[in-house]
Motif scaffolding. Structure first.
Motif: not given
Length: 336
Positions: A26-38, A99-107, A188-193
């Motif tokens: 959130r501070a824009g400081v990079w840290m390696p990350n992938s699954c974010n589930q442990g 943190d994002l609030s998005a509107t579904v445009l299409e499914v 929430t995003g973006p995530l992953g390397d």
């Protein structure tokens, strides 16, 4: 209450109960990350001073011995006071996590048990092609990860490819049950390397991308980005699925092949033969097609067995390990 986290020569404020990874990103400081589930261990770091609560860190990802040696999973660990950690990169930054609030445009149903979901944002999201967002499942508090099929300039309408997981909290219980255009989604995003290196560091060499199922999604964004940088680049994209009913985006990828002579899209069916397509596994198809992958980069996204087979196939064709990139899709409902 907040604590100070020192990483890579920078200082980040971390709220009590907030993970080290979340605070840094959130501070824009990079840290390696992938699954974010442990489960993947990508974000493993060393606590140089201070103490952390390891939270739900799985023992098979972070052993008792590793904890005793001062290691921690940044996506699970929460500081108990000011801490200094090793694991980031000096001066490296990333697109801030939001943190994002998005509107579904299409499914839309696009293949067997597969849907395309388009999410509209009020403000653009800065990200790299190949990254993902987490959606919050209404009423459950559960969070699920979905890769973006976008290029970085497609930053106000996010495209997700979602495959139904039988009994899944997010899919059967929501995305395939009642999600509709006009709904509001929290994300929430973006995530992953899992993304291309910056253009200044991209050598423009040949690429092979192998996706299993909806593992195609981030590869679409990565391939399009690579071809935009170097229109004549050699890019092979394999899509492995069970049968023809699981294929999608054939028209879009066919158009990409018409626009770029160096791009080739190869669908591969593993269980339901069809004379119009190759049979077997995409990793085997790559080995058949490419005699040597020296100087190539490889990109793998999909179920763990496919990713592991892909790594072996790339090494068999002499691809340098540092050029092999991978993203494993593990259904969150199967983790518990």
């Amino acid at each position: 209450m907040t604590f100070a986290v020192s990483v890579g020569g920078r200082r980040v404020e971390c709220a009590a109960g907030q993970t080290l990874l979340d605070a840094c990103l959130r501070a824009g400081v990079w840290m390696p990350n992938s699954c974010n589930q442990g489960t993947c261990g990508t974000c493993k770091l060393t606590v140089l001073s201070g103490e952390v609560d390891h939270g739900a860190s799985p023992l098979d990802t972070l052993t008792v011995e590793e904890r005793g040696a001062g290691l921690a999973l940044a996506c699970q660990a929460r500081p108990l006071g000011d801490v200094t950690v090793g694991g980031g990169a000096e001066g490296r930054t990333t697109h801030p996590l939001r943190d994002l609030s998005a509107t579904v445009l299409e499914v839309a149903d696009i293949a067997r048990d597969t849907r395309r979901v388009l999410l509209g944002l009020a403000e653009p999201l800065a990200f790299e092609a190949g990254q993902y967002v987490e959606l919050v499942v209404p009423g459950s508090g559960a969070r699920r990860q979905y890769s973006l099929a976008n290029t970085a300039d497609e930053d106000k309408v996010l495209e997700l490819h979602v495959r139904r997981v039988p009994g899944g909290v997010a899919t059967d219980g929501w995305l395939f049950a009642g999600l509709a255009a006009g709904d509001t989604v929290s994300a929430t995003g973006p995530l992953g390397d899992f993304h291309l290196p910056p253009e200044t560091e991209d050598d423009g060499g040949p690429m092979v991308l192998i996706g299993g199922g909806t593992g195609l999604a981030p590869l679409v964004g990565i391939a399009r980005t690579a071809l935009r940088r170097q229109p004549g680049r050699q890019v092979l994209l394999y899509h492995g699925v069970r049968g023809a009913a699981d294929l999608y985006d054939l028209e879009r990828l066919g158009e990409l092949a018409e626009e770029h002579r160096g791009f080739e899209f190869v669908p591969v069916l593993s269980e339901e033969p069809d004379p119009a397509y190759r049979g077997g596994f995409p990793t085997d198809a790559f080995v058949e097609d490419v005699g040597s992958a020296r100087g190539w980069s490889g990109w793998l996204c999909g179920p763990p067995p496919m990713v592991e087979a892909g790594v072996k196939a790339f090494k068999r064709r002499r691809m340098a390990p540092r050029h092999i990139h991978r993203e494993k899709f593990t259904p969150a409902d199967a983790l518990g």
